[in-house]
Design a protein around this motif. Structure first.
Motif, PDB file in Angstrom:
ATOM      1  N   ALA A 329       0.825  -1.211   0.000  1.00  0.00           N
ATOM      2  CA  ALA A 329       0.000   0.000   0.000  1.00  0.00           C
ATOM      3  C   ALA A 329       0.861   1.263   0.000  1.00  0.00           C
ATOM      4  O   ALA A 329       0.449   2.297  -0.542  1.00  0.00           O
ATOM      5  CB  ALA A 329      -0.933  -0.006   1.208  1.00  0.00           C
ATOM      6  N   ARG A 330       2.039   1.175   0.602  1.00  0.00           N
ATOM      7  CA  ARG A 330       2.936   2.328   0.662  1.00  0.00           C
ATOM      8  C   ARG A 330       3.363   2.777  -0.733  1.00  0.00           C
ATOM      9  O   ARG A 330       3.620   3.960  -0.972  1.00  0.00           O
ATOM     10  CB  ARG A 330       4.158   1.978   1.509  1.00  0.00           C
ATOM     11  CG  ARG A 330       5.106   3.139   1.768  1.00  0.00           C
ATOM     12  CD  ARG A 330       6.348   2.681   2.507  1.00  0.00           C
ATOM     13  NE  ARG A 330       7.108   1.702   1.741  1.00  0.00           N
ATOM     14  CZ  ARG A 330       7.941   2.010   0.748  1.00  0.00           C
ATOM     15  NH1 ARG A 330       8.117   3.286   0.389  1.00  0.00           N
ATOM     16  NH2 ARG A 330       8.609   1.063   0.107  1.00  0.00           N
ATOM     17  N   LYS A 331       3.422   1.847  -1.675  1.00  0.00           N
ATOM     18  CA  LYS A 331       3.879   2.138  -3.031  1.00  0.00           C
ATOM     19  C   LYS A 331       2.812   2.844  -3.871  1.00  0.00           C
ATOM     20  O   LYS A 331       3.112   3.365  -4.947  1.00  0.00           O
ATOM     21  CB  LYS A 331       4.296   0.838  -3.729  1.00  0.00           C
ATOM     22  CG  LYS A 331       5.417   0.092  -3.025  1.00  0.00           C
ATOM     23  CD  LYS A 331       5.648  -1.270  -3.682  1.00  0.00           C
ATOM     24  CE  LYS A 331       6.692  -2.082  -2.922  1.00  0.00           C
ATOM     25  NZ  LYS A 331       6.851  -3.444  -3.512  1.00  0.00           N
ATOM     26  N   GLY A 369      -6.772  -3.552  -6.619  1.00  0.00           N
ATOM     27  CA  GLY A 369      -6.558  -4.800  -5.900  1.00  0.00           C
ATOM     28  C   GLY A 369      -6.653  -4.583  -4.400  1.00  0.00           C
ATOM     29  O   GLY A 369      -6.962  -3.491  -3.918  1.00  0.00           O
ATOM     30  N   MET A 370      -6.342  -5.623  -3.644  1.00  0.00           N
ATOM     31  CA  MET A 370      -6.432  -5.542  -2.197  1.00  0.00           C
ATOM     32  C   MET A 370      -5.559  -4.441  -1.599  1.00  0.00           C
ATOM     33  O   MET A 370      -5.980  -3.747  -0.664  1.00  0.00           O
ATOM     34  CB  MET A 370      -6.090  -6.898  -1.568  1.00  0.00           C
ATOM     35  CG  MET A 370      -6.253  -6.930  -0.050  1.00  0.00           C
ATOM     36  SD  MET A 370      -7.953  -6.546   0.515  1.00  0.00           S
ATOM     37  CE  MET A 370      -8.758  -8.130   0.206  1.00  0.00           C
ATOM     38  N   ARG A 375      -5.187   0.595   1.450  1.00  0.00           N
ATOM     39  CA  ARG A 375      -4.763   1.991   1.595  1.00  0.00           C
ATOM     40  C   ARG A 375      -5.961   2.935   1.611  1.00  0.00           C
ATOM     41  O   ARG A 375      -5.979   3.898   2.383  1.00  0.00           O
ATOM     42  CB  ARG A 375      -3.795   2.376   0.481  1.00  0.00           C
ATOM     43  CG  ARG A 375      -3.325   3.831   0.633  1.00  0.00           C
ATOM     44  CD  ARG A 375      -2.183   4.178  -0.276  1.00  0.00           C
ATOM     45  NE  ARG A 375      -1.809   5.583  -0.092  1.00  0.00           N
ATOM     46  CZ  ARG A 375      -0.583   6.032   0.091  1.00  0.00           C
ATOM     47  NH1 ARG A 375       0.427   5.171   0.143  1.00  0.00           N
ATOM     48  NH2 ARG A 375      -0.340   7.319   0.233  1.00  0.00           N
ATOM     49  N   ALA A 376      -6.955   2.684   0.769  1.00  0.00           N
ATOM     50  CA  ALA A 376      -8.136   3.539   0.749  1.00  0.00           C
ATOM     51  C   ALA A 376      -8.864   3.504   2.089  1.00  0.00           C
ATOM     52  O   ALA A 376      -9.401   4.518   2.549  1.00  0.00           O
ATOM     53  CB  ALA A 376      -9.082   3.121  -0.370  1.00  0.00           C
ATOM     54  N   THR A 377      -8.870   2.342   2.738  1.00  0.00           N
ATOM     55  CA  THR A 377      -9.472   2.224   4.069  1.00  0.00           C
ATOM     56  C   THR A 377      -8.755   3.138   5.058  1.00  0.00           C
ATOM     57  O   THR A 377      -9.383   3.892   5.802  1.00  0.00           O
ATOM     58  CB  THR A 377      -9.408   0.764   4.550  1.00  0.00           C
ATOM     59  OG1 THR A 377     -10.271  -0.032   3.740  1.00  0.00           O
ATOM     60  CG2 THR A 377      -9.832   0.650   6.007  1.00  0.00           C
ATOM     61  N   ILE A 378      -7.428   3.078   5.055  1.00  0.00           N
ATOM     62  CA  ILE A 378      -6.656   3.899   5.985  1.00  0.00           C
ATOM     63  C   ILE A 378      -6.820   5.380   5.659  1.00  0.00           C
ATOM     64  O   ILE A 378      -6.999   6.210   6.561  1.00  0.00           O
ATOM     65  CB  ILE A 378      -5.174   3.484   5.962  1.00  0.00           C
ATOM     66  CG1 ILE A 378      -5.028   2.045   6.473  1.00  0.00           C
ATOM     67  CG2 ILE A 378      -4.328   4.428   6.806  1.00  0.00           C
ATOM     68  CD1 ILE A 378      -3.630   1.492   6.381  1.00  0.00           C
ATOM     69  N   GLU A 379      -6.774   5.730   4.374  1.00  0.00           N
ATOM     70  CA  GLU A 379      -6.963   7.127   3.999  1.00  0.00           C
ATOM     71  C   GLU A 379      -8.335   7.621   4.448  1.00  0.00           C
ATOM     72  O   GLU A 379      -8.460   8.736   4.991  1.00  0.00           O
ATOM     73  CB  GLU A 379      -6.815   7.294   2.485  1.00  0.00           C
ATOM     74  CG  GLU A 379      -5.379   7.160   2.005  1.00  0.00           C
ATOM     75  CD  GLU A 379      -5.226   7.397   0.512  1.00  0.00           C
ATOM     76  OE1 GLU A 379      -4.082   7.509   0.046  1.00  0.00           O
ATOM     77  OE2 GLU A 379      -6.266   7.472  -0.197  1.00  0.00           O
ATOM     78  N   GLY A 380      -9.386   6.812   4.247  1.00  0.00           N
ATOM     79  CA  GLY A 380     -10.729   7.220   4.654  1.00  0.00           C
ATOM     80  C   GLY A 380     -10.829   7.446   6.151  1.00  0.00           C
ATOM     81  O   GLY A 380     -11.477   8.398   6.613  1.00  0.00           O
TER      82      GLY A 380
END
Length: 502
Positions: A329-331, A369-370, A375-380
């Motif tokens: 996700a960091r990438k 993908g997963m 990452r979208a979960t963490i950003e949200g």
């Protein structure tokens, strides 16, 4: 040598930790206890289990520390808040404790809000909600649904007060718990008499403890019975603590006006320290003197945070490697290639106070993908945190930095995104179980080792990492945040169940 003990009474277990005066943990032990669940969102525990478990855990912690019991100066507790007990004249429970997560008192909570009493200023500036978890709705439920137990009760108090009564023989409420969940106020004359009168619950004043002690104040010393149970000298001082999350603020060193404690786990809890009162719709507080003298605490929170990550793990069949997922996700660039998440999987606690709101992923394509979902979960979640920080600022509390404790500290990605999205520096102290360390600092202060809680923090909380917001990423997230803010109004009501007549 002098040592202190911090006790953390949680939902599933109680943990005792032995600390020296530098904040080093020398011994630690935990003991579980059971919760009984039943229909109607009810959850109960046996207070005797708390007492038995604390004795076992504390004796084991002292043995592990390898210290002489005579060298223990003081003990303090941080416990779950809103775990309400009804006691007879001998201090024995008349019924199981109605613990914090029990929300059977929903109708009573609505009746409390309907009074419009000035004490409700701490509930979204008087607009609510009043939680069914809180003390007065639960006491009102007892009076209405179990009048025999209510009338027989000599004392109605919380987990914290029950344990301190067992330890000292003294009936004494915590200013912390009473301020945040009983509508007690040092600025409005103490207990909310007009609110209780409006509810025809005046008799509760006689059942609440007469004495109220602030965190760090000495309640008394151990009774002979308590000393035998804990295998400690009767000279050990019992010092007032409070609600686990707020005492955890002390354990991560959040004490200065402008600082915010972000306590993370299945949910996010935010507690800001202010030098002046503030109130706003969609926030709880402020609570005067609840943790520190002459300071106010403002409160916000997100219902679903770490629990959403656990949901993703379940979708992956339990095989989601979080270390690998963090690296993948960091990438991914900010904004997850157009994917945006609304973090309301179990409703919104603050600032919208909407239990019917639901989560969403918007902008999905077959290219995602997963790692994008992760990452979208963490950003949200971080966008939801920023929204609360902004509401706090609108209430007159501009945050200057965020200090994080809990599960999030294991993820460098999550820490950096909190800093980038909020545009604030993030501190991560070297805290060892923040609630128990916070309780230990209070114990050491009450024992006279420190002149103030602030001095105790300086001596016992070790500084750790500091993460600064990255300017380029912060600018990118400013644009994406504007899109996030449009999600809730656009989706509001979309997931509401149709009426029976539809």
């Amino acid at each position: 040598m002098s040592y202190v003990i911090g006790v953390d009474g949680g939902t599933e277990s109680i943990r005792a930790r032995v600390f020296d005066l530098s904040g080093s943990c020398l011994g630690s032990a935990a003991q579980p206890y059971a919760t009984q669940f039943s229909a109607g969102a009810r959850a109960e525990q046996n207070p005797e289990d708390w007492w038995t478990a604390m004795g076992t855990a504390l004796r084991q912690a002292v043995a592990q520390a390898g210290i002489a019991p005579a060298d223990v100066d003081a003990i303090a507790l941080a416990t779950t808040s809103c775990s309400v007990v009804a006691l007879d004249g001998e201090g024995s429970a008349l019924r199981p404790a109605i613990i914090w997560m029990d929300v059977r008192a929903g109708a009573e909570a609505a009746d409390v809000l309907a009074t419009g009493d000035p004490a409700l200023v701490v509930n979204g500036a008087g607009e609510g909600p009043v939680s069914a978890e809180w003390m007065i709705p639960k006491a009102l439920w007892l009076a209405r649904q179990e009048p025999e137990n209510y009338e027989r009760a000599a004392t109605i108090c919380e987990y914290q007060d029950f344990m301190n009564l067992r330890l000292t023989g003294r009936r004494c409420a915590s200013l912390d718990n009473a301020s945040i969940r009983w509508h007690y106020s040092t600025e409005r004359g103490g207990y909310p008499k007009s609110l209780l009168a409006a509810l025809k619950l005046d008799s509760l004043l006689e059942k609440w403890p007469d004495a109220v002690a602030a965190p760090g104040e000495v309640i008394g010393t151990l009774t002979q019975r308590a000393a035998e149970h804990l295998q400690l000298p009767q000279s050990v001082k019992v010092v007032q603590g409070g609600a686990d999350a707020l005492i955890g603020m002390i354990g991560i060193g959040v004490a200065k006006p402008g600082q915010v404690a972000l306590i993370t786990g299945s949910s996010h809890l935010m507690f800001g320290v202010s030098d002046r009162p503030a109130a706003a719709r969609g926030l709880w507080g402020t609570y005067a003197d609840a943790v520190y003298p002459n300071r106010h605490i403002i409160e916000g929170g997100q219902t679903s945070t770490g629990s959403i990550v656990n949901w993703l793990r379940r979708l992956a069949g339990g095989n989601l490697n979080l270390n690998a997922m963090n690296e993948e996700a960091r990438k991914i660039a900010p904004g997850c290639d157009g994917l945006l998440s609304l973090d309301h999987f179990q409703g919104n606690r603050t600032p919208y106070v909407d239990a019917s709101s639901r989560g969403a992923f918007v902008g999905l394509t077959l290219a995602h993908g997963m790692p994008h979902l992760f990452r979208a979960t963490i950003e949200g979640i971080c966008f939801g945190s920023r929204l609360i920080f902004e509401r706090m600022s609108q209430a007159g509390f501009p945050a200057s930095e965020i200090t994080i404790g809990g599960g999030v500290v294991a993820s460098e990605l999550w820490l950096q995104l909190h800093a980038d999205i909020a545009g604030l520096p993030v501190s991560v102290p070297k805290a060892s179980e923040a609630p128990s360390l916070g309780a230990a600092i209070l114990a050491a202060t009450g024992a006279g080792h420190f002149a103030s809680i602030d001095e105790g923090i300086a001596a016992m909380v070790k500084p750790g990492r500091r993460i600064e917001p990255r300017q380029a990423e912060a600018a990118q997230y400013g644009e994406i945040y504007e899109r996030y803010q449009k999600l809730y109004p656009a989706l509001r009501g979309f997931c509401e169940r149709p009426s029976a007549s539809a």
